[in-house]
Write a protein that holds these residues in place. Structure first.
Motif, short mmCIF file in Angstrom:
data_model
loop_
_atom_site.label_atom_id
_atom_site.label_comp_id
_atom_site.label_asym_id
_atom_site.label_seq_id
_atom_site.Cartn_x
_atom_site.Cartn_y
_atom_site.Cartn_z
N SER A 241 0.57 -1.13 -0.19
CA SER A 241 0.02 -0.04 0.10
C SER A 241 0.84 1.68 0.01
CB SER A 241 -0.98 -0.13 1.43
OG SER A 241 -0.19 -0.07 2.05
N ILE B 183 -5.97 -1.95 -8.86
CA ILE B 183 -5.87 -3.04 -9.33
C ILE B 183 -6.76 -3.34 -11.05
CG2 ILE B 183 -5.36 -5.86 -10.07
CD1 ILE B 183 -5.16 -5.12 -6.12
N GLY C 251 8.42 -4.90 -6.59
CA GLY C 251 8.60 -6.06 -5.97
C GLY C 251 8.64 -7.26 -7.11
N SER D 119 -7.68 0.01 -3.08
CA SER D 119 -7.68 -1.78 -2.87
C SER D 119 -7.68 -1.93 -1.78
CB SER D 119 -6.48 -2.34 -3.87
OG SER D 119 -6.00 -1.84 -4.62
N ILE E 127 -3.52 3.41 -6.73
CA ILE E 127 -3.76 3.26 -8.15
C ILE E 127 -5.03 2.10 -8.53
CG2 ILE E 127 -1.16 4.17 -8.99
CD1 ILE E 127 -0.78 1.41 -9.53
N PHE F 297 -7.52 -5.00 0.55
CA PHE F 297 -7.14 -6.13 1.05
C PHE F 297 -7.99 -6.82 2.17
CE2 PHE F 297 -4.30 -7.75 -2.56
CZ PHE F 297 -3.89 -5.80 -2.44
N ALA G 82 0.72 -6.76 -12.21
CA ALA G 82 0.16 -6.21 -12.52
C ALA G 82 0.59 -4.86 -13.73
CB ALA G 82 -0.90 -5.18 -11.71
N LYS H 184 4.05 0.88 -1.83
CA LYS H 184 4.36 1.01 -3.29
C LYS H 184 3.36 1.31 -4.74
CE LYS H 184 5.75 -3.06 -3.01
NZ LYS H 184 6.39 -4.70 -3.41
N SER I 201 2.18 -1.61 -12.53
CA SER I 201 3.50 -2.02 -11.28
C SER I 201 4.47 -2.30 -12.07
CB SER I 201 2.71 -2.43 -9.94
OG SER I 201 3.29 -3.97 -10.39
N TYR J 69 3.62 -12.97 -10.25
CA TYR J 69 2.33 -11.79 -10.92
C TYR J 69 2.71 -10.65 -10.49
CZ TYR J 69 -1.34 -10.48 -13.41
OH TYR J 69 -1.65 -10.15 -14.70
N ASP K 179 -7.18 1.35 0.78
CA ASP K 179 -5.92 2.18 0.79
C ASP K 179 -6.57 3.00 -1.04
OD1 ASP K 179 -5.10 1.52 -2.40
OD2 ASP K 179 -3.80 -0.21 -1.38
N ILE L 113 6.40 -11.80 -5.51
CA ILE L 113 5.58 -12.93 -4.18
C ILE L 113 5.15 -12.34 -3.34
CG2 ILE L 113 7.69 -14.27 -5.72
CD1 ILE L 113 9.44 -13.51 -3.10
N SER M 148 1.67 -13.91 -2.73
CA SER M 148 1.54 -15.09 -2.92
C SER M 148 2.13 -16.02 -1.54
CB SER M 148 2.56 -15.95 -3.85
OG SER M 148 3.97 -15.94 -3.62
P1 ADP Z 1 5.03 -7.21 -5.70
O1 ADP Z 1 4.54 -6.30 -4.55
O2 ADP Z 1 6.35 -7.86 -4.95
O3 ADP Z 1 5.32 -6.98 -7.02
P2 ADP Z 1 2.82 -9.08 -4.55
O4 ADP Z 1 2.93 -10.48 -4.91
O5 ADP Z 1 3.39 -8.22 -3.25
O6 ADP Z 1 3.91 -8.63 -5.62
O7 ADP Z 1 1.69 -8.08 -5.19
C1 ADP Z 1 1.37 -8.75 -6.86
C2 ADP Z 1 0.98 -7.30 -7.84
O8 ADP Z 1 -0.54 -6.73 -7.02
C3 ADP Z 1 1.92 -6.09 -7.82
O9 ADP Z 1 2.63 -6.51 -8.56
C4 ADP Z 1 0.75 -5.32 -7.85
O10 ADP Z 1 -0.07 -5.27 -9.28
C5 ADP Z 1 -0.95 -5.67 -7.07
N1 ADP Z 1 -1.23 -5.32 -6.17
C6 ADP Z 1 -0.57 -5.53 -4.94
N2 ADP Z 1 -1.02 -4.72 -3.69
C7 ADP Z 1 -1.57 -3.36 -3.96
C8 ADP Z 1 -2.11 -2.39 -3.76
N3 ADP Z 1 -2.68 -1.99 -2.63
N4 ADP Z 1 -2.82 -1.69 -4.97
C9 ADP Z 1 -2.53 -1.82 -6.26
N5 ADP Z 1 -1.38 -2.52 -6.35
C10 ADP Z 1 -1.65 -3.90 -6.00
#
Ligand code: ADP
Length: 466
Positions: free
Chosen positions: A367, A399, A424, A453, A397, A455, A414, A369, A417, A412, A394, A427, A430
């Protein structure tokens, strides 16, 4: 020496039957012999007494003996193995079986001696006599001498009876033996067949081929468990092998992109196509950072995403843990002019604190990043009787709908990002998913692109320690 299960089972059945038959035969023979001997002796005494009392009743004090009657009785007695002599009061012979038919008497004694010798090789029996006095009002009126083979003898029918019983025992023993062999063979087949299948399967597994499940059913509890265990072992190893392969291909795929970029850039510089300026070095540096992050994350992957995640549960306050984690990120949030807040009371959870902490870190760092300047992050902890719910909302941006189903997949990211500097290795989520699932919980996400988003993690309270 090694024996097959079949041989061992059949052999033990046969031995048990042999043992039982031997015990029954020996004990029944001993009992029979004893009882029968007593019975025969009693019978002989009874017969002798009967003859004596019959002759006594018909005897005549005046010396008139009913010779016909005596002869009839004595001949009848002779058939029963008794040699009768009748004497009067002065010991004068009235009637004697030996005089009447000595040949028959001798034959009878010989046959008796043979009968007894056939049964008892060391019999010490021989001809014996018993004298019975006949009296009338205490006055001796004569005597009867009963001669027989003593101390007791078996007639042909007695011997037949004993032999028939022994024959029956031999038949029963032989039939039981055959039955034991038959049942032993069936039983051992029932037991050894599934075991042989398990051995085959274990052999196949040891050679790296996991093959088909064993569908063999067994009504032996332990064998059923053995089949279940080997099937489970095969499936687990198969799954682990597949996971290992998947992981290797994922990692090589992840490494290939930055390495290709570095290689391409360096080759272009070497070929003089590009200058090695600051810009170029920054690109190379970014790719190296990406490789570095990937390698660092691989460590976490093995720690938190292994198939059989082991939980080290303790009781702790989840709200306090979230608050502590927020503190770690506080500076960065302030730097980017972002707000982060927790709403919720103290809630005690019985879970693996280290791993739940990793879940919170991963989601909060996402959140940070994936939100823009001035964004807000709200964490809520609520609980009901059965479960605890933590929401991370949050105004980031978001998803896209296509990405949403895949974000919990390993590696994976998105599309949006992907190009971000902070992106990152893909992972973090996951790891979140596998930790939550290991706690029998669920994790879900709602997101609207460019809006934000949420969670949501639920953890069952039934796992609480009481
Ligand atoms: P990483 O953060 O290392 O890229 P994650 O497995 O934590 O990998 O997340 C996977 C993907 O999900 C991210 O690359 C991002 O595109 C999307 N994502 C995760 N959390 C958020 C969020 N809070 N807001 C928007 N996109 C998110």
């Amino acid at each position: 020496m090694l024996f097959s299960l079949k041989t061992k089972l059949s052999l033990s059945y046969v031995l048990i039957i042999l043992f039982c038959v031997a015990i029954v035969s020996i004990s029944s023979n001993i009992m029979l012999e004893r009882q029968f001997k007593n019975y025969v002796i009693k019978q002989q005494e009874q017969k002798a007494n009967d003859i004596v009392s019959l002759i006594n009743q018909r005897s005549n004090k005046t010396g008139n003996w009913d010779i016909d009657y005596i002869e009839e009785l004595a001949l009848n007695a002779l058939e029963n193995g008794m040699i009768i002599s009748v004497l009067d009061a002065d010991d004068n012979l009235i009637w004697d079986a030996a005089i009447h038919n000595d040949g028959l008497c001798q034959d009878m004694l010989l046959s008796m001696s043979q009968n007894m010798k056939s049964r008892f090789s060391e019999t010490e029996g021989g001809y014996e006599e018993k004298i019975f006095n006949m009296t009338d009002k205490s006055k001796k009126i004569g005597s009867i001498i009963v001669g027989y083979y003593g101390p007791f003898y078996y007639t042909d029918s007695d011997l037949n009876f004993i032999n028939t019983i022994n024959k029956m025992l031999i038949w029963a023993g032989a039939t039981s033996l055959l039955l034991a062999l038959f049942i032993g063979a069936i039983m051992s087949k029932q037991i050894s067949k599934p075991i042989a299948r398990v051995i085959d399967k274990a052999h196949m597994i040891s050679e790296g081929s996991y093959g088909e499940r064993i569908y063999e059913k067994s009504n032996t509890k332990e064998i059923g468990m053995l089949i279940e265990t080997i099937n489970h072992l095969g499936e687990t190893l198969k799954k682990q092998e597949a996971l290992g392969k998947q992981l290797t291909s994922d990692i090589s795929h992840e490494l290939r992109t930055p390495l290709t970029t570095i290689q391409g850039n360096l080759e272009a510089v070497l070929d003089g196509v590009w200058e090695l300026d600051k810009n170029r070095i920054e690109v190379l540096h970014e790719e190296i950072l990406r490789i570095n992050r990937l390698v660092a994350n691989l460590g976490k992957l093995t720690k938190f995403e292994s198939e059989n995640l082991k939980l080290n549960r303790t009781e702790f306050d989840i709200s306090k843990l979230i608050q502590d984690t927020i503190k770690i990120f506080e500076n960065e949030f302030i730097k980017e002019n972002k707000k982060i807040e927790l709403i919720g009371n103290s809630e005690i959870l019985y879970a693996d604190m280290d791993k739940i902490s990793q879940v919170i870190v991963n989601i909060i760092s996402n959140s940070l990043k994936f939100t823009n300047h001035g964004a807000e992050v709200l964490i809520t902890v609520v609980s009901d009787r059965k479960s605890l719910m933590i929401s991370f909302k949050d105004s980031g941006i978001g998803i896209s709908e296509e990405d949403l189903p895949n974000i919990f997949e390993r590696f994976y990211r998105a599309e949006k990002s992907r190009n971000r500097l902070m992106g990152g290795a893909g992972i973090g989520l996951s790891i979140v998913k596998s930790i939550v699932i290991a706690h029998n919980g669920t994790v879900s996400v709602n997101s609207i692109i460019n809006k934000g988003s949420e969670f949501i993690i639920t953890l069952p309270k039934t796992d609480k320690k009481y």
